[in-house]
Each structure stands twice: as structure tokens, then as C-alpha cells.
Design a protein around this motif. Structure first.
Motif, mmCIF file in Angstrom:
data_model
loop_
_atom_site.group_PDB
_atom_site.id
_atom_site.type_symbol
_atom_site.label_atom_id
_atom_site.label_comp_id
_atom_site.label_asym_id
_atom_site.label_seq_id
_atom_site.Cartn_x
_atom_site.Cartn_y
_atom_site.Cartn_z
ATOM 1 N N MET A 1 74.156 53.555 -11.022
ATOM 2 C CA MET A 1 72.892 52.839 -11.043
ATOM 3 C C MET A 1 71.897 53.604 -10.168
ATOM 4 S SD MET A 1 72.121 48.918 -9.727
ATOM 5 C CE MET A 1 73.417 48.278 -10.715
ATOM 6 N N ASP A 2 70.718 53.893 -10.708
ATOM 7 C CA ASP A 2 69.718 54.601 -9.918
ATOM 8 C C ASP A 2 68.910 53.611 -9.069
ATOM 9 O OD1 ASP A 2 67.735 53.453 -11.544
ATOM 10 O OD2 ASP A 2 67.346 55.295 -12.650
ATOM 11 N N ASP A 3 68.023 54.150 -8.229
ATOM 12 C CA ASP A 3 67.247 53.309 -7.306
ATOM 13 C C ASP A 3 66.384 52.284 -8.032
ATOM 14 O OD1 ASP A 3 68.292 54.510 -5.054
ATOM 15 O OD2 ASP A 3 66.561 55.815 -4.724
ATOM 16 N N LEU A 4 65.766 52.696 -9.120
ATOM 17 C CA LEU A 4 64.900 51.784 -9.855
ATOM 18 C C LEU A 4 65.696 50.607 -10.427
ATOM 19 C CD1 LEU A 4 62.071 51.124 -10.803
ATOM 20 C CD2 LEU A 4 62.471 52.590 -12.788
ATOM 21 N N GLU A 5 66.846 50.905 -10.990
ATOM 22 C CA GLU A 5 67.701 49.836 -11.522
ATOM 23 C C GLU A 5 68.183 48.917 -10.406
ATOM 24 O OE1 GLU A 5 69.742 52.040 -15.360
ATOM 25 O OE2 GLU A 5 70.551 52.410 -13.369
ATOM 26 N N ARG A 6 68.560 49.501 -9.277
ATOM 27 C CA ARG A 6 69.034 48.707 -8.135
ATOM 28 C C ARG A 6 67.923 47.799 -7.627
ATOM 29 N NH1 ARG A 6 72.557 45.852 -5.546
ATOM 30 N NH2 ARG A 6 72.517 46.061 -3.306
ATOM 31 N N ILE A 36 63.158 49.884 -1.375
ATOM 32 C CA ILE A 36 63.369 50.876 -2.438
ATOM 33 C C ILE A 36 62.044 51.174 -3.141
ATOM 34 C CG2 ILE A 36 64.482 51.331 -4.664
ATOM 35 C CD1 ILE A 36 66.861 49.611 -3.607
ATOM 36 N N LEU A 40 59.316 54.723 -4.240
ATOM 37 C CA LEU A 40 59.194 55.140 -5.634
ATOM 38 C C LEU A 40 57.727 55.215 -6.050
ATOM 39 C CD1 LEU A 40 62.012 52.922 -7.215
ATOM 40 C CD2 LEU A 40 62.118 55.366 -6.671
ATOM 41 N N ARG A 43 55.050 52.170 -8.621
ATOM 42 C CA ARG A 43 55.769 50.901 -8.711
ATOM 43 C C ARG A 43 55.017 49.812 -7.954
ATOM 44 N NH1 ARG A 43 58.519 51.829 -13.003
ATOM 45 N NH2 ARG A 43 58.973 49.624 -12.755
#
Length: 96
Positions: A1-6, A36, A40, A43
Motif C-alpha cells: 500500500m502506498d502513502d496515498l492509499e494509506r 501523510i 504529498l 492533495r
């Protein structure tokens, strides 16, 4: 799982915890999501929404003084993004 998904998962988990009156969990998850999103690019809306959830959790825990910081930053982001409903909610919360 990447940062965006997390971050997405944490934000929605925080909202669910909030709806279930689990403010401590909501705060932890919203704080982690916001941390997070801060790192990014592009966002802003996600960050504003996470800060909103964090502020709601702080308010629920009787920590409204701390919540002011998050309401203020969420408001700034909502203004920049042209999200009138977000600005209005922040204004209401900040005027209490």
C-alpha cells in the motif's frame, strides 16, 4: 500500500470512528492521514478534510483550543480550493 492509499484509508477510518463516538481513535487516524497528506503534492482537499476530522475529534475530546489550529488551516485550504461548504463549517466552528 502506498502513502496515498494509506492516507485515504486512515481518513475514512477516522470518519467512521468519529461517527461511532470513538474520538481518540478518530484523532489518531486523522492526525496520521494529515501528516501523510502534508508530504504529498496536490492533495489540498484531502488535507483539508483530514484536518477537519482532526478538529472534530479534538472538539469531541474537549480540546477545542487545540482544534482552532486545525479549523484555521482547513479553512485556509477550503478558501484556496473554493469549497464554500468547508469554509462555512470552519467559520461556524471558529466562531464558537
Amino acid at each position: 500500500m502506498d502513502d496515498l492509499e494509506r492516507a485515504y484509508e486512515l481518513r475514512h477510518s477516522s470518519d467512521l470512528a468519529r461517527l461511532e463516538a470513538r474520538a481518540v481513535a478518530a484523532l489518531a487516524e486523522a492526525t496520521e492521514a494529515a501528516d501523510i497528506y502534508f508530504g504529498l503534492p496536490d492533495r489540498g482537499l484531502d488535507l483539508a478534510d483530514s484536518l477537519r476530522l482532526k478538529a472534530l475529534a479534538l472538539d469531541a475530546l474537549g480540546r477545542s483550543g487545540e482544534a482552532v489550529v486545525d479549523w484555521t488551516e482547513a479553512r485556509r485550504l477550503y478558501v484556496d480550493l473554493g469549497v464554500a461548504e468547508g469554509v462555512a463549517e470552519c467559520d461556524t466552528r471558529l466562531s464558537r
